[in-house]
Every structure is written in structure tokens, then in C-alpha cells.
Design a protein around this motif. Structure first.
Motif, PDB file in Angstrom:
ATOM      1  N   GLU A   1      -5.207  59.518  -4.033  1.00 21.29           N
ATOM      2  CA  GLU A   1      -5.213  60.988  -3.985  1.00 21.29           C
ATOM      3  C   GLU A   1      -6.665  61.425  -3.852  1.00 21.29           C
ATOM      4  O   GLU A   1      -7.578  60.625  -4.091  1.00 21.29           O
ATOM      5  CB  GLU A   1      -4.620  61.557  -5.290  1.00 21.29           C
ATOM      6  N   PRO A   2      -6.926  62.691  -3.509  1.00 14.00           N
ATOM      7  CA  PRO A   2      -8.322  63.147  -3.472  1.00 14.00           C
ATOM      8  C   PRO A   2      -8.998  62.835  -4.818  1.00 14.00           C
ATOM      9  O   PRO A   2      -8.366  62.933  -5.867  1.00 14.00           O
ATOM     10  CB  PRO A   2      -8.183  64.663  -3.254  1.00 14.00           C
ATOM     11  N   GLY A   3     -10.244  62.420  -4.799  1.00 12.26           N
ATOM     12  CA  GLY A   3     -10.937  62.046  -6.047  1.00 12.26           C
ATOM     13  C   GLY A   3     -10.854  60.550  -6.310  1.00 12.26           C
ATOM     14  O   GLY A   3     -11.383  60.050  -7.306  1.00 12.26           O
ATOM     15  N   TYR A   4     -10.233  59.825  -5.393  1.00 16.71           N
ATOM     16  CA  TYR A   4     -10.038  58.379  -5.586  1.00 16.71           C
ATOM     17  C   TYR A   4     -11.363  57.627  -5.760  1.00 16.71           C
ATOM     18  O   TYR A   4     -11.459  56.705  -6.563  1.00 16.71           O
ATOM     19  CB  TYR A   4      -9.257  57.808  -4.386  1.00 16.71           C
TER      20      TYR A   4
ATOM     21  N   GLU B   1      -3.808  57.534   6.771  1.00 19.97           N
ATOM     22  CA  GLU B   1      -5.138  57.113   7.244  1.00 19.97           C
ATOM     23  C   GLU B   1      -6.272  57.852   6.537  1.00 19.97           C
ATOM     24  O   GLU B   1      -7.347  57.291   6.313  1.00 19.97           O
ATOM     25  CB  GLU B   1      -5.238  57.317   8.750  1.00 19.97           C
ATOM     26  N   GLU B   2      -6.022  59.110   6.189  1.00 23.42           N
ATOM     27  CA  GLU B   2      -7.031  59.892   5.467  1.00 23.42           C
ATOM     28  C   GLU B   2      -7.342  59.210   4.115  1.00 23.42           C
ATOM     29  O   GLU B   2      -8.486  59.151   3.676  1.00 23.42           O
ATOM     30  CB  GLU B   2      -6.424  61.269   5.210  1.00 23.42           C
ATOM     31  N   GLY B   3      -6.305  58.691   3.482  1.00 26.76           N
ATOM     32  CA  GLY B   3      -6.469  57.982   2.214  1.00 26.76           C
ATOM     33  C   GLY B   3      -7.180  56.658   2.418  1.00 26.76           C
ATOM     34  O   GLY B   3      -7.979  56.217   1.572  1.00 26.76           O
ATOM     35  N   LEU B   4      -6.912  56.036   3.558  1.00 26.21           N
ATOM     36  CA  LEU B   4      -7.539  54.739   3.844  1.00 26.21           C
ATOM     37  C   LEU B   4      -9.065  54.876   3.918  1.00 26.21           C
ATOM     38  O   LEU B   4      -9.803  53.981   3.490  1.00 26.21           O
ATOM     39  CB  LEU B   4      -6.955  54.185   5.157  1.00 26.21           C
ATOM     40  N   VAL B   5      -9.523  56.012   4.413  1.00 27.95           N
ATOM     41  CA  VAL B   5     -10.970  56.260   4.468  1.00 27.95           C
ATOM     42  C   VAL B   5     -11.534  56.283   3.038  1.00 27.95           C
ATOM     43  O   VAL B   5     -12.604  55.721   2.765  1.00 27.95           O
ATOM     44  CB  VAL B   5     -11.252  57.594   5.214  1.00 27.95           C
ATOM     45  N   LEU B   6     -10.805  56.901   2.110  1.00 28.22           N
ATOM     46  CA  LEU B   6     -11.251  56.920   0.703  1.00 28.22           C
ATOM     47  C   LEU B   6     -11.255  55.505   0.119  1.00 28.22           C
ATOM     48  O   LEU B   6     -12.156  55.135  -0.643  1.00 28.22           O
ATOM     49  CB  LEU B   6     -10.337  57.822  -0.135  1.00 28.22           C
ATOM     50  N   VAL B   7     -10.253  54.704   0.473  1.00 25.72           N
ATOM     51  CA  VAL B   7     -10.176  53.324  -0.020  1.00 25.72           C
ATOM     52  C   VAL B   7     -11.386  52.525   0.500  1.00 25.72           C
ATOM     53  O   VAL B   7     -12.019  51.775  -0.264  1.00 25.72           O
ATOM     54  CB  VAL B   7      -8.848  52.655   0.416  1.00 25.72           C
ATOM     55  N   GLU B   8     -11.722  52.732   1.749  1.00 24.86           N
ATOM     56  CA  GLU B   8     -12.876  52.014   2.313  1.00 24.86           C
ATOM     57  C   GLU B   8     -14.173  52.421   1.619  1.00 24.86           C
ATOM     58  O   GLU B   8     -15.039  51.583   1.360  1.00 24.86           O
ATOM     59  CB  GLU B   8     -12.961  52.269   3.822  1.00 24.86           C
TER      60      GLU B   8
ATOM     61  N   GLY C   1      -2.716  37.418 -14.058  1.00 30.27           N
ATOM     62  CA  GLY C   1      -3.353  38.690 -13.721  1.00 30.27           C
ATOM     63  C   GLY C   1      -2.415  39.828 -14.059  1.00 30.27           C
ATOM     64  O   GLY C   1      -1.247  39.601 -14.436  1.00 30.27           O
ATOM     65  N   LEU C   2      -2.942  41.043 -13.948  1.00 22.79           N
ATOM     66  CA  LEU C   2      -2.135  42.237 -14.228  1.00 22.79           C
ATOM     67  C   LEU C   2      -2.361  43.257 -13.125  1.00 22.79           C
ATOM     68  O   LEU C   2      -3.443  43.293 -12.514  1.00 22.79           O
ATOM     69  CB  LEU C   2      -2.546  42.860 -15.560  1.00 22.79           C
ATOM     70  N   LEU C   3      -1.357  44.094 -12.902  1.00 19.96           N
ATOM     71  CA  LEU C   3      -1.459  45.216 -11.973  1.00 19.96           C
ATOM     72  C   LEU C   3      -1.093  46.459 -12.769  1.00 19.96           C
ATOM     73  O   LEU C   3       0.040  46.571 -13.262  1.00 19.96           O
ATOM     74  CB  LEU C   3      -0.476  45.002 -10.802  1.00 19.96           C
ATOM     75  N   ILE C   4      -2.071  47.355 -12.939  1.00 21.17           N
ATOM     76  CA  ILE C   4      -1.888  48.490 -13.853  1.00 21.17           C
ATOM     77  C   ILE C   4      -2.171  49.806 -13.136  1.00 21.17           C
ATOM     78  O   ILE C   4      -3.202  49.947 -12.473  1.00 21.17           O
ATOM     79  CB  ILE C   4      -2.876  48.394 -15.053  1.00 21.17           C
ATOM     80  N   GLU C   5      -1.259  50.772 -13.308  1.00 20.46           N
ATOM     81  CA  GLU C   5      -1.489  52.098 -12.724  1.00 20.46           C
ATOM     82  C   GLU C   5      -2.284  52.974 -13.697  1.00 20.46           C
ATOM     83  O   GLU C   5      -1.892  53.148 -14.856  1.00 20.46           O
ATOM     84  CB  GLU C   5      -0.158  52.769 -12.385  1.00 20.46           C
ATOM     85  N   VAL C   6      -3.388  53.529 -13.187  1.00 17.58           N
ATOM     86  CA  VAL C   6      -4.272  54.382 -13.989  1.00 17.58           C
ATOM     87  C   VAL C   6      -4.604  55.618 -13.159  1.00 17.58           C
ATOM     88  O   VAL C   6      -4.978  55.486 -11.985  1.00 17.58           O
ATOM     89  CB  VAL C   6      -5.586  53.645 -14.349  1.00 17.58           C
ATOM     90  N   HIS C   7      -4.451  56.796 -13.750  1.00 19.01           N
ATOM     91  CA  HIS C   7      -4.692  58.055 -13.028  1.00 19.01           C
ATOM     92  C   HIS C   7      -5.607  58.923 -13.886  1.00 19.01           C
ATOM     93  O   HIS C   7      -5.460  58.947 -15.108  1.00 19.01           O
ATOM     94  CB  HIS C   7      -3.344  58.750 -12.782  1.00 19.01           C
ATOM     95  N   PRO C   8      -6.546  59.651 -13.259  1.00 15.22           N
ATOM     96  CA  PRO C   8      -7.461  60.464 -14.063  1.00 15.22           C
ATOM     97  C   PRO C   8      -6.735  61.552 -14.849  1.00 15.22           C
ATOM     98  O   PRO C   8      -7.205  61.986 -15.896  1.00 15.22           O
ATOM     99  CB  PRO C   8      -8.420  61.081 -13.035  1.00 15.22           C
ATOM    100  N   SER C   9      -5.582  61.987 -14.367  1.00 15.61           N
ATOM    101  CA  SER C   9      -4.850  63.069 -15.016  1.00 15.61           C
ATOM    102  C   SER C   9      -3.353  62.882 -14.716  1.00 15.61           C
ATOM    103  O   SER C   9      -2.808  63.532 -13.826  1.00 15.61           O
ATOM    104  CB  SER C   9      -5.384  64.391 -14.461  1.00 15.61           C
TER     105      SER C   9
END
Ligand code: PEP
Ligand code: MN
Length: 270
Positions: free
Chosen positions: A40-43, A77-84, A227-235
Motif C-alpha cells: 500500500e502507499p507508505g510501503y 505495477e505501481e506497487g511493484l515500483v514501491l517494492v523495488e 522460517g516464518l512469514l508474518i503480516e505486519v501493517h503500520p495501522s
């Protein structure tokens, strides 16, 4: 075969190490992959907080396989730019889920590993394409898949000459309704007896409830998870998907602190 499982085992298969960037799964360390359910925005700022809390690797889902077509489908794709950007800034490898063969092509060269989600576990063209990419593949268990079916799906990736498969237990559908899924922790020791592949656990989808994530993460590592896969969100209350199961960054930092002695008690490190 179940009968094979019941035979006493004298030795488990040698462990296979799967490396993503500099992160090793199946070795002495227990890497933790963290991040929001969906980018999401803020990633990018959030990714820095994940690294500070001890995440070895980042989740970066930009295509979301939602139950309803009118639900948020991901930033694409917009999110992919943030991931990069997050990948470059944090130096942490990123795990991204392709929903189609076209997504595999789009993501190759821009991400470090593919996640095949529970709903896609038996999408054989997708498994083959992910296998052909040569990138490591985190293969989630289908929500009604037996161990044999899950391992057969892994064989689709392996048969493309890609040995880098990490299995991820994420809960299965049972009669219980108090949790979103029933997290099958026994998958960890069972698969350790049956396969050399690393096995990680996702207690976020495995329970669907944030307050259950830390206890089940501790249980998974105690059981030998790689290993672990954990979902974490700022809010989490404002999350566009899976809000109820996402940890706040401070709760995630607390999980990491509580995980350390558990990992050490079973001869592992974080
Ligand atoms: C996810 O981890 O983003 C996800 C969609 O989980 P699952 O495929 O296990 O439902
Ligand atoms: Mn999710």
C-alpha cells in the motif's frame, strides 16, 4: 503413503539450503519474512521499520488473490515500483506473488523470490513458469491439500530443474470456525521426515487473528520451522486487506524478541 509415515525413521533426509539473496533457509538460522498483506502507499517507510525490527526478508504482494472481485486487488505495477524502492533502500530481498504466467514474466529480474499462494498451489502452468524462472519459490499449502498433494505441486517446480523450493504451511480448512484456518504445526516435523526442502510457517493466515500470531510463531519455531512469514501493517485497522490478522510494528518487534530464546532452545538462531 501413510503407511510409510508410520514406519520408524532412522534418519531424516539431509536438509536442503535455499538461498534468497543472502538469506539462507534450511540452515541454522530461522529467517523471518515480514511485511503487509498487500503493498500500500507508505510501503517503503514501513519496509525500513520491518528491517529495524529484525526482518530478514520483505513480503511485497502487489497482485492480491481476493475472494470477492470487488475487494482491493493490489496496487499492481505501481506497487511493484514501491517494492523495488524498498528492496534497494533496505538491502533486503523481496517475496512477491504472481497470479499468472504473465506475472512471472513481469516480475522476473525485479524480485528475489516468488510466492505461490494457497489458491494457486495446483495451478500447474504457474508452477512450471515459476520453476523455469530459476528464482526460489515459496510454495504455500493449498487450503484443502494433503501433504502428498503439496509435495506433488513442489515436484512441478523441481521438475523444471529448479531445486529452490521452500514449503510454507499456512493453515487448512477444518470444521473449526473460531479461527480463519487451522494451523497444522505437525506439517513441520512430518515434512522434515519426508523431504529435504525447508519448511516455513505463516501464522498470520494460519489463524486470521493477530493475537494468535505470536504464540503460533513460537510454536512453529519450537517444532523446527525453517522460517516464518508474518503480516505486519503500520495501522492494521486501516489495512486494505487482512486487517484483523496483521501485527503492528511494535508487536512484531516484541514477537522477534520472544522468538530468540525459543530458537536458541531448539539449537537455532534468528
Ligand atoms: C498471502 O500470503 O499473501 C496470501 C494470499 O496467503 P494464502 O495464499 O496463504 O492465502
Ligand atoms: Mn494476507
Amino acid at each position: 503413503m501413510l503407511t510409510d509415515l508410520l514406519k520408524p525413521t532412522t534418519s531424516s533426509p539431509a536438509r536442503r539450503r535455499v538461498t534468497v539473496g543472502e538469506v539462507v533457509f534450511g540452515g541454522p538460522a530461522v529467517p523471518v519474512i515480514a511485511g503487509p498483506c498487500a503493498v500500500e502507499p507508505g510501503y517503503v517507510e514501513h519496509a525500513l521499520a520491518m528491517r529495524a525490527a529484525g526482518a530478514s526478508m520483505l513480503r511485497g504482494s502487489v497482485f492480491k488473490p481476493r475472494t470477492r472481485p470487488d475487494a482491493f486487488q493490489g496496487m499492481g505495477e505501481e506497487g511493484l515500483v514501491l517494492v523495488e524502492k524498498a528492496r534497494a533502500l533496505t538491502g533486503r530481498p523481496v517475496l512477491v506473488e504472481p497470479l499468472s504466467v504473465e506475472h512471472v514474466e513481469l516480475l522476473t529480474g525485479r524480485v528475489d523470490a516468488f510466492m505461490i499462494g494457497a489458491r494457486s498451489m495446483q495451478n500447474t502452468p504457474l508452477l512450471r513458469a515459476a520453476g523455469r524462472s530459476g528464482l526460489p519459490v515459496v510454495l504455500k499449502r493449498g487450503m484443502a491439500a494433503t501433504y502428498d498433494e503439496w509435495l506433488a505441486a513442489a515436484d512441478y517446480v523441481l521438475s523444471e530443474d529448479n531445486p529452490n523450493v521452500i514449503l510454507c504451511e499456512r493453515g487448512i480448512r477444518t470444521f473449526e470456525t473460531a479461527t480463519r484456518n487451522t494451523l497444522d504445526v505437525s506439517a513441520v516435523p512430518v515434512l522434515r521426515e519426508r523431504t529435504p526442502l525447508p519448511v516455513i510457517v505463516d501464522p498470520s493466515h494460519g489463524t486470521g487473528i493477530w493475537s494468535l500470531v505470536t504464540p503460533m510463531a513460537l510454536a512453529a519455531v519450537a517444532a523446527g520451522a525453517d522460517g516464518l512469514l508474518i503480516e505486519v501493517h503500520p495501522s492494521p485497522e486501516h489495512a486494505l486487506s487482512d486487517g484483523p490478522q496483521q501485527l503492528r510494528p511494535a508487536t512484531f518487534a516484541d514477537l522477534m524478541a520472544r522468538l530468540k530464546p525459543v530458537a536458541e532452545a531448539v539449537g537455532r538462531a534468528l
